[in-house]
Write a protein that holds these residues in place. Structure first.
Motif, mmCIF file in Angstrom:
data_model
loop_
_atom_site.group_PDB
_atom_site.id
_atom_site.type_symbol
_atom_site.label_atom_id
_atom_site.label_comp_id
_atom_site.label_asym_id
_atom_site.label_seq_id
_atom_site.Cartn_x
_atom_site.Cartn_y
_atom_site.Cartn_z
ATOM 1 N N GLN A 129 14.345 -1.678 -11.011
ATOM 2 C CA GLN A 129 15.435 -2.643 -11.138
ATOM 3 C C GLN A 129 15.452 -3.271 -12.529
ATOM 4 N N GLU A 130 14.257 -3.642 -13.030
ATOM 5 C CA GLU A 130 14.172 -4.248 -14.355
ATOM 6 C C GLU A 130 14.577 -3.245 -15.430
ATOM 7 N N ASN B 237 16.685 -0.690 -15.093
ATOM 8 C CA ASN B 237 18.138 -0.521 -15.042
ATOM 9 C C ASN B 237 18.852 -1.710 -15.676
ATOM 10 N N ARG B 238 18.289 -2.903 -15.459
ATOM 11 C CA ARG B 238 18.900 -4.107 -16.033
ATOM 12 C C ARG B 238 18.848 -4.064 -17.563
ATOM 13 N N VAL B 239 17.681 -3.669 -18.095
ATOM 14 C CA VAL B 239 17.527 -3.598 -19.544
ATOM 15 C C VAL B 239 18.413 -2.504 -20.133
ATOM 16 N N THR C 275 21.254 -1.513 -19.216
ATOM 17 C CA THR C 275 22.660 -1.905 -19.300
ATOM 18 C C THR C 275 22.954 -2.686 -20.582
ATOM 19 N N THR C 276 21.904 -3.157 -21.258
ATOM 20 C CA THR C 276 22.100 -3.920 -22.496
ATOM 21 C C THR C 276 21.925 -3.050 -23.733
#
Length: 315
Positions: free
Chosen positions: A115-116, A118-120, A122-123
């Motif tokens: 999850q972390e 995928n979050r990173v 996206t940036t």
């Protein structure tokens, strides 16, 4: 680095390098040789089969492999970006392998790390520019050249090169011993020994056509190391231009492969370039119109005048 991380890193280094001296490991991990000795003892007591040979160093017993390791979110992101780059810029063979590797990495990540990650991701965006005919030609030749390098086989190709000041491009047929591939300035470059020139040369894949694998084999020079190779800098001609203040920021942002210095002045930006021939900057200068003025050399100032006169006739 704490002790637990260092112990894991030692095993990874031994698995990767084969044999390492305690002094080398101490230098790499920025600790003392005595600490490395204690770490080796701790690993041995934990069941890691490390073998020590006097005068040579330490190694892992043959057949031992470290169990799968976990990745932090940052490490996973780095690997994902790497697979994205390979997928976009390498040939179809490695593109498939990059996709497979990414899927395997994603499959073993714990949910929280996934999850972390995928979050990173996206940036972060990998911009792949230049998806043109040349890019396609590069990819077509990349796989063949990789195999030629690994098999130590010579190749033949037609090479097109623009000669500043000449009418059109110069074409030639080259037989070369391919030593390595370098990705620089957004393009793939082949480092090879050219039979025609009898010296080490650099060839852009985008300028190659009709690439053929030859039966002739070659041997790598004992003193050649691609990682240490630095091409001779033959850009000895100095060019200075003055940039109008209104576009100074645009010029800074656009940059140029030949630009070596920029200085802000009241009258505008002073930019310095080093080129092989002044004409190499002709199109760059003309592209900025009247907002860029060549200060030196005079030969380039004359070429700009000539091109401007031709353009005026066309209108």
């Amino acid at each position: 680095m704490n002790k637990t991380d260092r112990l894991l890193a030692i095993v990874l280094e031994l698995q990767r390098k084969g044999v390492l001296r305690a002094e080398d490991m101490a230098a790499k991990f920025e600790t003392s040789t005595r600490t490395i000795y204690r770490d080796i003892q701790a690993l041995s007591e934990a069941g890691v089969p490390i073998v020590g040979a006097p005068g040579l160093g330490y190694s892992l017993m043959e057949g031992y492999f470290l169990p799968p390791v976990s990745f932090t979110a940052g490490e996973a992101v780095a690997l994902m970006i790497g697979t994205d780059f390979v997928e976009h810029k390498f040939d179809s063979d490695y593109r498939t392998k990059a996709q497979s590797a990414r899927e395997k990495i994603e499959a073993i990540l714990p949910e929280s790390v996934s999850q972390e990650t995928n979050r990173v991701r996206t940036t972060i965006r990998l911009l792949v520019t230049g998806e043109t005919y040349n890019s396609g030609r590069e990819k077509e030749g990349l796989e063949a050249l990789r195999r030629a390098i690994l098999d130590k086989r010579k190749v033949r190709f037609h090479y097109s090169k623009n000669i500043p000041g000449a009418d059109g491009n110069r074409h030639s047929v080259r037989d070369v011993a391919p030593y390595g591939l370098v990705f620089a300035q957004g393009s793939w470059i082949l480092v090879a020994y050219c039979d025609l020139r009898q010296e080490l040369r650099h060839f852009r894949l985008s300028r190659m056509s009709d690439l053929t694998l030859l039966e002739d084999s070659f041997t790598f020079p004992t003193d050649f190391n691609l990682q240490d190779h630095k091409p001779a800098d033959d850009r000895r001609v100095l060019v200075r231009v003055q940039v109008h203040p209104d576009i100074a920021d645009k010029v800074k942002g656009a940059g140029s492969f030949f630009m070596t210095q920029m200085e802000d002045h009241e009258e505008g930006l002073m930019a310095t370039f080093h080129v092989r021939q002044p004409e190499e900057l002709l199109h760059w200068v003309l592209g900025w119109g009247a907002d860029v003025v060549v200060l030196e050399p005079e030969s380039l100032r004359n070429r700009v005048r000539e091109e401007a006169a031709k353009m005026l006739k066309g209108y």
